[in-house]
Structures are given as structure tokens and as C-alpha cells.
Design a protein around this motif. Sequence first.
Motif, PDB file in Angstrom:
ATOM      1  N   ILE A   1     -55.143 -11.683   7.254  1.00 38.51           N
ATOM      2  CA  ILE A   1     -55.157 -10.896   8.495  1.00 38.51           C
ATOM      3  C   ILE A   1     -56.436 -11.155   9.276  1.00 38.51           C
ATOM      4  N   MET A   2     -57.545 -11.272   8.577  1.00 40.12           N
ATOM      5  CA  MET A   2     -58.818 -11.507   9.263  1.00 40.12           C
ATOM      6  C   MET A   2     -58.884 -12.913   9.855  1.00 40.12           C
ATOM      7  N   GLN A   3     -58.088 -13.846   9.326  1.00 46.11           N
ATOM      8  CA  GLN A   3     -58.006 -15.181   9.923  1.00 46.11           C
ATOM      9  C   GLN A   3     -57.180 -15.157  11.205  1.00 46.11           C
TER      10      GLN A   3
ATOM     11  N   ALA B   1     -47.870  -5.188   4.072  1.00 48.05           N
ATOM     12  CA  ALA B   1     -48.500  -4.247   5.008  1.00 48.05           C
ATOM     13  C   ALA B   1     -47.561  -3.063   5.195  1.00 48.05           C
ATOM     14  N   PHE B   2     -48.129  -1.860   5.155  1.00 45.74           N
ATOM     15  CA  PHE B   2     -47.304  -0.662   5.301  1.00 45.74           C
ATOM     16  C   PHE B   2     -48.080   0.424   6.029  1.00 45.74           C
ATOM     17  N   ALA B   3     -47.342   1.182   6.827  1.00 39.87           N
ATOM     18  CA  ALA B   3     -47.946   2.264   7.605  1.00 39.87           C
ATOM     19  C   ALA B   3     -48.427   3.373   6.668  1.00 39.87           C
ATOM     20  N   VAL B   4     -49.532   3.980   7.039  1.00 34.71           N
ATOM     21  CA  VAL B   4     -50.070   5.113   6.293  1.00 34.71           C
ATOM     22  C   VAL B   4     -49.876   6.353   7.152  1.00 34.71           C
ATOM     23  N   SER B   5     -49.225   7.336   6.600  1.00 30.52           N
ATOM     24  CA  SER B   5     -49.025   8.582   7.340  1.00 30.52           C
ATOM     25  C   SER B   5     -49.820   9.692   6.667  1.00 30.52           C
TER      26      SER B   5
ATOM     27  N   GLN C   1     -45.512  -3.708  10.962  1.00 35.76           N
ATOM     28  CA  GLN C   1     -44.522  -4.760  11.158  1.00 35.76           C
ATOM     29  C   GLN C   1     -45.176  -6.039  11.679  1.00 35.76           C
ATOM     30  N   GLN C   2     -46.086  -5.908  12.624  1.00 37.75           N
ATOM     31  CA  GLN C   2     -46.788  -7.089  13.163  1.00 37.75           C
ATOM     32  C   GLN C   2     -47.573  -7.788  12.059  1.00 37.75           C
ATOM     33  N   LEU C   3     -48.262  -7.012  11.237  1.00 40.01           N
ATOM     34  CA  LEU C   3     -49.052  -7.606  10.155  1.00 40.01           C
ATOM     35  C   LEU C   3     -48.151  -8.240   9.103  1.00 40.01           C
ATOM     36  N   ARG C   4     -47.018  -7.602   8.775  1.00 40.77           N
ATOM     37  CA  ARG C   4     -46.064  -8.194   7.825  1.00 40.77           C
ATOM     38  C   ARG C   4     -45.563  -9.536   8.328  1.00 40.77           C
TER      39      ARG C   4
ATOM     40  N   LYS D   1     -45.403 -15.325   7.786  1.00 43.16           N
ATOM     41  CA  LYS D   1     -45.552 -16.638   8.425  1.00 43.16           C
ATOM     42  C   LYS D   1     -46.599 -17.471   7.683  1.00 43.16           C
ATOM     43  N   ARG D   2     -47.735 -16.858   7.397  1.00 40.97           N
ATOM     44  CA  ARG D   2     -48.810 -17.588   6.707  1.00 40.97           C
ATOM     45  C   ARG D   2     -48.393 -17.980   5.291  1.00 40.97           C
TER      46      ARG D   2
END
Length: 108
Positions: free
Chosen positions: A31-33, A62-66, A82-85, A90-91
Motif C-alpha cells: 500500500i505504501m508503494q 484490507a477491511f473496514a474498521v467500524s 475496497q480500493q486497497l483490496r 493487482k500487485r
Amino acid sequence: ASANLFWQKDGYLFTPPLSTGALAGTRRHLIMQEYEVVESLETADQIRHADALVATNSAYGAFAVSGLVPASHDHASQKLAQQLREILEKREQQELASQQSEWLVSLN
């Protein structure tokens, strides 16, 4: 399982620095890349004011934290997760394809 936190505030993506005990995990690294992520020391109270809050780990991606951010921000957290997943998938596919190419070359 352990996880890393990422939060979005005012269009920026943040995560705690490794010096806080954050994991130097593969998901965090990927993610940081892909994103310009700001490493930031924040209190739980400051994170509560985030626009979205997501956790990542190798088991679940990746999952949302509520519960920490207001319920009105749950949709934004789901969207960021979802964007991060998608980025992680892809990577991972790119890395798998690269490994398969290397294996094929080594077999020849």
C-alpha cells in the motif's frame, strides 16, 4: 491475527510509523508503494475524527474498521477498504506472474 491501520483524513492516507510497533508487513509495504502514505503519530481520539478507517493483514487483505470512527463514516471506510483490496490483488497478481515467468525461464 495482527493488523496495520490506515486512516483517511482530508484526502490524505495515514498509518502509524513502525516505531510505534506497527508491523512491517507485506500489505503495508504494498500500500505504501502505491499510495503516498503519511506516517503519523495519532491518538485514538484523533483517529476517531478520520473520514475512513481500514485495517490490513495477510489473512484478510484490507477491511473496514467500524466502531472507532462515527457510523456515518462506515461507507467511506468500506470504499477505502475496497480500493486497497483492489490494489493488493493487482500487485499480488503482478508478483505471481513475475514469479511464474522466472520459473519458466529457469526450467528452460
